[in-house]
Enzyme design. Sequence first.
Site, PDB file in Angstrom:
ATOM      1  N   HIS A 244      25.713  54.447  26.753  1.00 52.52           N
ATOM      2  CA  HIS A 244      24.281  54.646  26.958  1.00 52.52           C
ATOM      3  C   HIS A 244      24.019  55.286  28.326  1.00 52.52           C
ATOM      4  CE1 HIS A 244      24.212  51.579  23.780  1.00 52.52           C
ATOM      5  NE2 HIS A 244      23.020  52.047  23.482  1.00 52.52           N
ATOM      6  N   ASP A 317      25.443  58.554  16.767  1.00 45.23           N
ATOM      7  CA  ASP A 317      24.745  57.522  17.523  1.00 45.23           C
ATOM      8  C   ASP A 317      23.536  58.210  18.170  1.00 45.23           C
ATOM      9  OD1 ASP A 317      24.132  55.098  18.718  1.00 45.23           O
ATOM     10  OD2 ASP A 317      26.133  54.785  19.545  1.00 45.23           O
TER      11      ASP A 317
END
Length: 851
Positions: A244, A317
């Site tokens: 992330h 993702d």
Amino acid sequence: MELTRRQTLGLAAAAVAGTTVAASPAATAAAAHPDRWVRDTLRRMTLEQKVGQLFVCYAYGPTAATADARNTSLYGVATPAEVVAKYHLGGVIYFTWTDSVRTPEQIAGLSNGLQAASLANTGVPLQIGTDQEYGSVVRVGPPATQFPGGMALGATRSPAFARSAGAIAGRELKALGITTDFAPDADVNVNPLNPVIGVRSVSSDPALVAQLVSAQVKGYQRDGGIVSTAKHFPGHGDTATDSHTGIPVIDHTREEWTRIDMPPFQAAIRTGIRSIMTAHIVVPALDPSGDPATLSRPILTGVLRQQLGFDGVVITDSLGMQGVRDKYGDAEIPLRALEAGVDQLLMPVDPGLAYNSVLNAVRGGRISEARIDESVTRILQLKYDTGLVERPYVDVSRIGKIVGTPANYAEAQQIADRSTTLLRNDADLLPLSPAPRKILVTGYGPAALATALQGRGATTVVKDTGTTPTDAKIADALAAAGTVDLTVVLTNKAWDTTVTDKLAKQQKLVNGLLATGSPVVVVPVRDPYDVAYFDAPQTALVTYGSTVVSMEALAKVLYGEIAPTGKLPVSIPDGSQILYPFGHGLTFDPRDTRLTVASYNIHAGAGEDNVFDLDRTAQALKALDADIIGLQEVDVHWDKRSNWLDTIADLAAKLGMYPAFAPIYDFDPPAAGQPRRQYGVGVLSRFPIVRSENHPITRLSTQDPNPVPAPAPGFLEVEVDVRGRRLHVYCTHLDYRGDPTVRRMQVADTVRILAEDPSADLQILVGDFNAEAQAAELGGLWTRLTDSWAVAAQTIGGPFTYPAVAANKRIDFVTVGAGLTVRRAEVPAEVPIAEAASDHRPMIADLSFRS
């Protein structure tokens, strides 16, 4: 009945909920010829609609018609329905922060509304997904069933549990209109410092991950009827970087990748998984270019498609994560993903930019429309195969019969029960006796455990310190620990001092509690690795999650209602050493009910000053941590040496225990208006006292200047209920002078009174005798009862109390009848007389009986 696609397009979901509608001719024809439906649909779609099918985005708002300024800012239109229509979206993803998942009925209504918008726009139903991994990643909360997560399943070692969890999750999500779960996590967590996977993974063992992932896929797809998505390909389990916020590099060789990371994805593919999510990680052994896997053709086409033979839908993702944005711009990322072999683009940072970038790339010839058709065909086939074409809507009226049912929660509880892992029980603290006690529950999220403990009769002190305790909260918790019988401290990623707890305050809290010397149970409720960062707790368990079912399972194990059966699905390192190996997990027999019983002569003198000190005595008794304490030489309103206190009642109040008292001597008050002066024996019990009786026993009465043996009171019987068994506790204090003749009579009286109890009841005798343990006149008593001296005699200090005028001044004892086992008996270490609460030493026995 679920609704069919024959409805007036654009009809509000609330209007159609509960309505039965017949299948349309088009749907019926599609059912007979699924390939034809896919071909015909693809043929009639415009390029704009095809490109829209590639995108899975979020939209803000609890209903399809809710206007939200955040949508306007991001998409240029206000409502979720308009977002779907403007970009011809193929899918939508739900999050808590998008206000998509408030209640089951709201979720279903939103799903129906979005499906209506999609069908009105393209004639193609939406793929609606969410990340419902359970454990640490949950989007749809209660009343939907909350299962333990991946690593908890790994601790059970049960494919049956993995499948049933997936099946129930699938059925519940499908009832809400959610057709895809971005689960399970197929990563093999071989790095204890992994900040983003951890307990989301089943295990560090590739074979175990493969076995349980395969079972989960069967549950989601075959039993639950939704799409399962294995993630994060090619394997996110060996990284210390969160994708992330950065781009992780996996340095596995090709052989290591094949042995460690590949097996779970290979097993999922063989099981028929319909979707796989990519990882924003660099794996040089698979692609030396430095591109993340999401943008890597050698990885997605070469390995996933060609080597592993996967022909389902590949979804990225989130394209907003830093791991995929480090190298290329947001307009380039979707193009490279499609060129690598991706079918669906999840959550681009700028949806309009990404959509138009793909559209222009096709119009400009960089990406062929045939390549777009290839992905859209897979997406349409996925939607058809999961029943979306035939039944895009859900019946809101049926939710209560499917979502969060008692049967579903019972299965979740059973899984949690089997996953709880006992790492260490060196102090032999567990299982706790069923006696009520005062417990401090502190650390991360203690409320659910406190509720579970309260249901078992405990009085709880709750101190929620979170993942970053302040010094003030730590000091408050440490102070509270001094007022309770037991502390349970919960931790969440206490090992992570880079992101979660930068100042290591959880470690400070736990180590401070351990330093008190009081009983402490340490429980990492997320990553088991926490336990290596504390000062060697003697009692430690792992739950792998903090859901209500996990905390209920923990309470069951603490109280010995169930045996801990979980086995570590990872090893726990401590530096270069392995603290707990893979597969470690202690257990005990839950049929054994524990009791700790003490005998303590508190004497009139509390130390050398010979004046009773209530606080000092209460502190000494609390340190025994006993469920039942027999007390001798108890003063009640006995002039100055006890400060006129009702000693037994005041001690009970301080300790939170139930009192019983039997006077030996009962004198008139010294003056009018004052209470009677009494001296005798007492019992303090954590269990409520069902009945008590003061039996007469042969004594030499010191009230007579020429004492003769005669029956006199002072042999206390207390009856308590312990898990349905009646337990009789007898407490005696015999005359100061030693007289073998009188002792023989006292033993005879004792044996006679004990014989009056029903044979099925349990008996414990505590007290003191003015004789040596080997005295012949005591033989009848020791043979009547199972002798605990055999254990005590091996303890340093022996069975005698010290200091004593003579070896036969007192023998404090705890001894038991049939049905009770002496697990351990000891005379605690001697305390300097100036600090002691008595000039005698207690006897403590840890007992158990078989339920």
